[in-house]
Design a protein around this motif. Structure first.
Motif, short mmCIF file in Angstrom:
data_model
loop_
_atom_site.label_atom_id
_atom_site.label_comp_id
_atom_site.label_asym_id
_atom_site.label_seq_id
_atom_site.Cartn_x
_atom_site.Cartn_y
_atom_site.Cartn_z
N ALA A 182 0.83 -1.21 0.00
CA ALA A 182 0.00 0.00 0.00
C ALA A 182 0.87 1.26 0.00
N SER A 183 1.65 1.40 -1.06
CA SER A 183 2.58 2.54 -1.17
C SER A 183 1.88 3.86 -1.42
N GLY A 184 0.61 3.84 -1.81
CA GLY A 184 -0.13 5.08 -2.00
C GLY A 184 0.42 5.93 -3.13
N SER A 185 0.80 7.16 -2.81
CA SER A 185 1.29 8.08 -3.84
C SER A 185 2.66 7.69 -4.37
N GLY A 186 3.45 6.97 -3.57
CA GLY A 186 4.82 6.64 -3.95
C GLY A 186 5.86 7.56 -3.35
N GLU A 187 5.42 8.60 -2.67
CA GLU A 187 6.37 9.57 -2.09
C GLU A 187 7.23 8.94 -1.01
N HIS A 188 6.63 8.11 -0.16
CA HIS A 188 7.43 7.41 0.85
C HIS A 188 8.46 6.50 0.18
N ALA A 189 8.04 5.78 -0.85
CA ALA A 189 8.92 4.79 -1.47
C ALA A 189 10.21 5.42 -1.97
N VAL A 190 10.11 6.54 -2.68
CA VAL A 190 11.33 7.15 -3.21
C VAL A 190 12.17 7.75 -2.09
N HIS A 191 11.52 8.27 -1.06
CA HIS A 191 12.28 8.83 0.07
C HIS A 191 13.04 7.74 0.80
N ASP A 216 0.76 -1.32 -4.78
CA ASP A 216 -0.52 -0.73 -4.44
C ASP A 216 -1.61 -1.45 -5.23
N PRO A 217 -2.81 -1.56 -4.70
CA PRO A 217 -3.89 -2.20 -5.46
C PRO A 217 -4.61 -1.26 -6.41
N ASP A 218 -4.39 0.05 -6.25
CA ASP A 218 -5.11 1.07 -7.01
C ASP A 218 -4.34 1.43 -8.28
N PRO A 219 -4.93 1.26 -9.48
CA PRO A 219 -4.21 1.60 -10.72
C PRO A 219 -3.72 3.05 -10.75
N ILE A 278 15.04 1.20 -6.58
CA ILE A 278 13.60 1.15 -6.44
C ILE A 278 13.00 0.52 -7.69
N ALA A 279 12.25 -0.56 -7.50
CA ALA A 279 11.71 -1.33 -8.61
C ALA A 279 10.40 -0.72 -9.10
N PRO A 280 9.98 -1.06 -10.31
CA PRO A 280 8.65 -0.63 -10.77
C PRO A 280 7.58 -1.15 -9.81
N PRO A 281 6.50 -0.40 -9.61
CA PRO A 281 5.46 -0.85 -8.68
C PRO A 281 4.74 -2.08 -9.21
N VAL A 282 4.28 -2.90 -8.27
CA VAL A 282 3.48 -4.07 -8.61
C VAL A 282 2.13 -3.96 -7.92
N ALA A 283 1.13 -4.61 -8.50
CA ALA A 283 -0.23 -4.57 -7.95
C ALA A 283 -0.36 -5.64 -6.87
#
Length: 205
Positions: free
Chosen positions: A41-50, A64-67, A85-90
């Motif tokens: 549940a990475s959401g916006s992705g802001e946490h992930a890159v930080h 994240d489950p949300d497209p 950081i890898a491409p996001p997965v669903a």
């Protein structure tokens, strides 16, 4: 919140800017030195890159489950240009099939209260499939604790969540710990965080 924001652009969650550095401080104590971290549940992705920037020796796997969330994560990833950081997965936490087969750690921020209880149960079940004994599952967010007064702001937030979706709401830590134990995890540590949030550490048995 799930579903908020434009579907074709980067999203912005203001809370990420306020809590990300405090979370990093705790993650430095709890994450392994190397390996892969699955963020559920990475959401916006802001946490992930930080976090990928803060932990260059760890491989970060956002999900994240949300497209629309996936689009936002991919946009932040492309902008950051970080190799770890890898491409996001669903990943739907409630599903019994995840497109990830292993991780050295799992992190889940602000999902437990903004999802049905089945998602939390699925999170522990999925983590049990992926993590080796001793590996950490880390949760962040607001909770209700037995014998600890709940902040008025959290009570108001809980009421707001339940008015939006009856399956949402702040969870009692005793229920979360029981679900963890049933899935094969032991509760290891609690850290109080700013704005009446908690970080909870569980380890795979």
């Amino acid at each position: 919140m799930p579903g908020d924001g434009a579907p074709d652009s980067k999203r912005h969650a203001p809370a990420t800017l306020r809590n990300r550095d405090a979370i990093v401080v705790v993650l430095r104590d709890w994450l392994p030195a190397t390996g892969s971290v699955l963020e559920v549940a990475s959401g916006s992705g802001e946490h992930a890159v930080h976090f990928a920037a803060a932990f260059p020796h760890l491989d970060w796997q956002p999900s994240d489950p949300d497209p629309a969330g996936m689009i936002s994560i991919a946009a932040y990833r492309a902008e950051a240009g970080l190799a770890n950081i890898a491409p996001p997965v669903a990943v739907d936490a409630a599903s019994d099939v995840w497109p990830v087969d292993r991780a050295e750690a799992i992190l889940c921020i602000n999902m437990v209260h903004i999802s049905p209880w089945e998602a939390t149960l699925g999170l522990f079940a999925g983590a049990a499939r992926l993590l080796a004994p001793g590996a950490p599952l880390i949760l962040y967010g607001p909770y209700v604790e037995p014998d600890v007064p709940t902040a008025e702001s959290n009570l108001a937030f809980d009421a707001s969540l339940r008015s939006r979706d009856g399956a949402w709401g702040l969870r009692d830590t005793s229920a979360v710990k029981a679900a963890a134990a049933n899935a094969g995890f032991v509760f290891a540590e609690r850290r109080p965080m700013p704005a009446n949030n908690l970080m909870l550490l569980f380890r795979r048995t």
